[in-house]
Design a protein around this motif. Structure first.
Motif, PDB file in Angstrom:
ATOM      1  N   ALA A  73       2.364   4.841  -0.582  1.00 23.74           N
ATOM      2  CA  ALA A  73       2.340   3.599  -1.355  1.00 23.74           C
ATOM      3  C   ALA A  73       3.127   3.732  -2.649  1.00 23.74           C
ATOM      4  O   ALA A  73       3.864   2.812  -3.052  1.00 23.74           O
ATOM      5  N   TYR A  77       6.344   1.749  -4.133  1.00 20.61           N
ATOM      6  CA  TYR A  77       6.275   1.137  -5.465  1.00 20.61           C
ATOM      7  C   TYR A  77       7.381   1.666  -6.368  1.00 20.61           C
ATOM      8  O   TYR A  77       7.967   0.914  -7.153  1.00 20.61           O
ATOM      9  N   LEU A 107      -2.424  -1.010  -7.143  1.00 21.39           N
ATOM     10  CA  LEU A 107      -1.954  -0.639  -5.806  1.00 21.39           C
ATOM     11  C   LEU A 107      -2.689   0.604  -5.304  1.00 21.39           C
ATOM     12  O   LEU A 107      -3.127   0.662  -4.147  1.00 21.39           O
ATOM     13  N   VAL A 111      -5.038   0.781  -1.935  1.00 23.07           N
ATOM     14  CA  VAL A 111      -4.717   1.724  -0.856  1.00 23.07           C
ATOM     15  C   VAL A 111      -5.888   2.661  -0.590  1.00 23.07           C
ATOM     16  O   VAL A 111      -6.181   3.008   0.561  1.00 23.07           O
TER      17      VAL A 111
END
Length: 401
Positions: A73, A77, A107, A111
């Motif tokens: 993730a 990002y 985020l 996640v």
């Protein structure tokens, strides 16, 4: 000229970190102990060991999967997150860095949430936790406030110094961050609310142990956790006058007195050998090369003084933390072993320590002999088998003395 300066700085950092590791690595545990972990593992009840292995196998793979998802993730990002702020916001460069940092934190939370929910399901199924799913999500979400505050403080220090000193920010920056870590360690005990004084028996046991271990006057407190879990635990916290030892009431109420004495002495051992202060030293050893590496990696995005560098910096820090885990975990295990040895020297009761770790396997589902790869990479404590083997080694050494 810049390349030569960087090579010189990298060499100096490597030398400083190597020296620091050597200083912090040494413990009071005698060398050459015969730790027969295989024989020690065989002393655990077979059924309890099987249950603990099954429980922790799932927990281990959940952790590994969550870390892989976290890195994936953050890679996305780091590559695309900066497009959300193509231009500097009205909050200025540091304020824009805060926004990007908060988005990265959100985020990460999203996640990690599915893995956390599966972990809650698994622990509830094994009667290791009593927190509900909604309660977990709400509590975890509001827990973001503290993490957001820490991240904003980190970004404020780093970005302000980077804008002022450019690529030379990292050395004073690490000094400031280490100072903040020390302040947080000193403040932590004052932020733990609703602690109670221990029962008379525990207080009576604690006083001579604290005096014998050179930490006389350190208070012992009880934390009520029955609402959330039946798992036993204890910890030492604080620096200087703020030091204290906290026992969960799941341990203080449900464990035999001799075993509670062993836990008390173990926690006093952490304070006796300044493990909290040494932990700040480990933080500085990690932060020094990490700051230099992040400075180098983010140069193409204008350096850490620019908000565009924040998503990439978050990714690099997480990757570096995972890469350093074998070393930091090994250091933590050495300090835990030193606290165990201090407890054996103070209580002179190896049977209590053996019984304690048998009970941890039976009641807390602690795997006494975890897989070597995971133990080496991530475990912050010695295994139950290693701790039983140490108690046996202390007994044999005591007899020879």
């Amino acid at each position: 000229m810049r390349r030569a300066a960087f090579i010189a700085a990298a060499a100096a950092v490597a030398a400083a970190c190597a020296w620091g590791v050597l200083q912090l690595w040494d413990t009071s545990v005698p060398g050459g102990l015969d730790l027969d972990t295989r024989a020690a593992a065989a002393t655990f009840d077979a059924a309890a060991r099987e249950d603990a292995e099954r429980f922790e196998a799932v927990m281990r793979w959940l952790f590994v999967a969550s870390q892989a998802a976290l890195v994936a993730a953050l890679v996305v990002y780091a590559r695309r997150g900066v497009r959300l702020f193509q231009r500097e916001s009205a909050a200025g460069p540091i304020g824009t860095g805060f926004l990007l940092g908060m988005m990265g934190l959100a985020l990460v939370w999203l996640v990690q949430l599915p893995f956390g929910l599966v972990e809650i399901w698994w622990t509830r199924r094994n009667d290791a936790l009593e927190v509900g799913y909604v309660e977990y999500v709400v509590g975890d979400f509001f827990g973001l406030a503290g993490e957001a505050l820490f991240l904003c403080l980190l970004l404020l220090v780093v970005m302000a110094l980077a804008r002022l000193l450019r690529s030379a920010w990292w050395l004073p920056g690490v000094a400031v961050l280490a100072g903040l870590a020390a302040l947080a360690a000193w403040l932590t005990p004052y932020l733990i609310v609703e602690l109670e004084k221990p029962p008379a028996g525990i207080a009576a046991d604690a006083r001579p142990l604290a005096a014998k271990q050179g930490v006389e006057g350190v208070p012992v407190r009880i934390e009520d956790v029955h609402e959330y879990t039946e798992q036993p635990n204890a910890y030492a916290a604080g620096l200087g006058e703020s030091r204290r030892v906290v026992l969960w009431n799941t341990l203080s109420e449900d464990f035999p007195r001799r075993e509670v004495r062993s836990v008390l002495s173990h926690e006093f051992g952490h304070l006796q050998h300044d493990h909290i202060a040494k932990g700040i030293g480990w933080f500085a050893i990690f932060a020094l090369p990490a700051a230099l590496i992040v400075t180098l990696v983010t140069r193409r995005r204008g350096g850490l003084g620019e908000p565009a560098a924040v998503p990439l910096a978050l990714l690099v820090l997480v990757v570096l933390q995972l890469a350093a885990s074998p070393l930091t975990s090994a250091g933590s295990r050495r300090y835990e072993a030193e606290a165990d040895w201090a407890a054996l020297e103070a209580t002179r009761d190896p049977r209590a320590m053996v019984a304690l770790h048998h009970r941890f396997t039976e009641e807390a589902l602690s795997d006494p002999d975890p897989p070597g790869w995971f133990h080496t990479l991530f475990d912050s404590h010695p295994s139950g088998a290693e701790r039983v083997a140490m108690a046996r080694a202390w007994r044999e050494r005591s007899r020879s003395r």
